[in-house]
Design a protein around this motif. Structure first.
Motif, short mmCIF file in Angstrom:
data_model
loop_
_atom_site.label_atom_id
_atom_site.label_comp_id
_atom_site.label_asym_id
_atom_site.label_seq_id
_atom_site.Cartn_x
_atom_site.Cartn_y
_atom_site.Cartn_z
N TYR A 167 0.83 -1.21 0.00
CA TYR A 167 0.00 0.00 0.00
C TYR A 167 0.86 1.26 0.00
O TYR A 167 0.61 2.21 -0.74
CB TYR A 167 -0.90 -0.01 1.22
N TRP A 208 -5.85 0.48 4.31
CA TRP A 208 -6.42 -0.62 3.54
C TRP A 208 -7.35 -1.52 4.37
O TRP A 208 -7.77 -2.57 3.91
CB TRP A 208 -5.28 -1.47 2.96
N VAL A 213 -5.45 -3.92 -0.46
CA VAL A 213 -4.70 -3.13 -1.43
C VAL A 213 -5.23 -3.53 -2.81
O VAL A 213 -5.19 -4.70 -3.19
CB VAL A 213 -3.19 -3.41 -1.33
#
Length: 293
Positions: free
Chosen positions: A218, A267, A272
């Protein structure tokens, strides 16, 4: 011998005391106590009890880090021995080469590093540096996180630091309930291995990729430093402590939450989202195709 009701109540006490969202902890406790009253956990064996309670916890609060876990290894119930699972995690990392499963040089001078865990920054530094040294002269890098089950926030920041040119990048923050404070994570000034600058990085993900592995994916994606290839990840963004509530039962309690300096969020619950969406078993081929169109 502890009853199931006692085990679950011990877990609820830990959740009440430590969960990063106190208001959600209240909802969780009420929901699980209603299940206890209804006899939902009577007669369940250890692993089945853990699975059932976990399902009910996540039904009340969809946080994938909020779990009851069965462990075959007996755990100490002495308060003095309770370190939130840190010692057990560090021992696991030592046995698993600090989470580094393989490092390879692929055709076309493409480097590949496969991570199964994210090591702590202190214990894992030399292994992380060695892995980065082995791919230092590649023209592109594939970071395979498809089987990465999580790890240390500090370790994730150390891995990420290698892909930026200096120590001036504010990666993300982590808010801790215990201290009611926010810690900033920046790229490191001093690294155990060479920086990997100005070359493409592809991160492979799967529906298994979790927690610390998601942190790496991420953060690199949010900062525009990597292309994520594969499947949406599991969606666990809350650093977690583990506490023994019976000799073979652990409760995992999310005690903090990540905040991206780019997106302002994380997330949790959504995973992600890949830039190139393909089934996980096709992710490496798709990344190599992007490297060598």
């Amino acid at each position: 011998m502890l009853t199931n009701e006692h085990i679950v109540e011990q877990a609820l006490e830990r959740i009440t005391a430590g969960y990063v969202f106190p208001e959600k902890a209240t909802v969780v406790v009420a929901a699980i106590r209603a299940r206890i009253t209804a006899g939902a956990y009577e007669g369940l064996e250890g692993p089945e009890l853990c699975e059932t309670v976990t399902a009910h916890l996540q039904e009340a609060c969809p946080d994938k880090h909020l779990r009851l876990l069965w462990t075959d290894e007996p755990q100490s119930l002495e308060p003095v021995d309770d370190d939130g699972g840190e010692a057990a995690f560090r021992a696991l990392l030592m046995a698993e080469n600090q989470g580094i499963h393989r490092v390879e040089r692929l055709e076309g001078n493409v480097g590949l590093i496969e991570l199964r865990r994210i090591a702590t920054a202190i214990d894992g530094a030399s292994a992380i540096g060695a892995a980065m040294q082995l791919v230092a002269h590649s023209t592109a890098l594939v970071l395979d996180l498809r089987a990465c089950l999580g790890g240390s926030p500090e370790g994730a920041a150390l891995w990420n630091s290698h892909f930026f040119g200096d120590d001036q990048v504010h990666l993300h923050d982590i808010y801790s309930r215990a201290t009611d404070s926010t810690r900033q994570y920046w790229t490191s000034a001093h690294l155990p291995g060479p920086r990997y600058e100005d070359r493409p990085v592809y991160v492979l993900t799967s529906a298994t990729t979790f927690s610390g592995g998601e942190d790496v994916a991420y953060t690199l994606q949010a900062h525009g430093r990597a292309v994520v290839v594969g499947e949406a990840t599991r969606g666990g963004a809350h650093p977690t402590a583990r506490h023994a509530v019976a000799e073979h039962v652990l409760v995992t309690v999310p005690t903090a939450r990540s905040i991206s300096t780019v997106t302002g969020t994380n997330w949790e619950g959504v995973g992600v989202v890949p830039d190139i969406a393909v089934p996980a078993d096709q992710a490496l081929d798709a990344a190599l195709k992007a490297v060598r169109p």
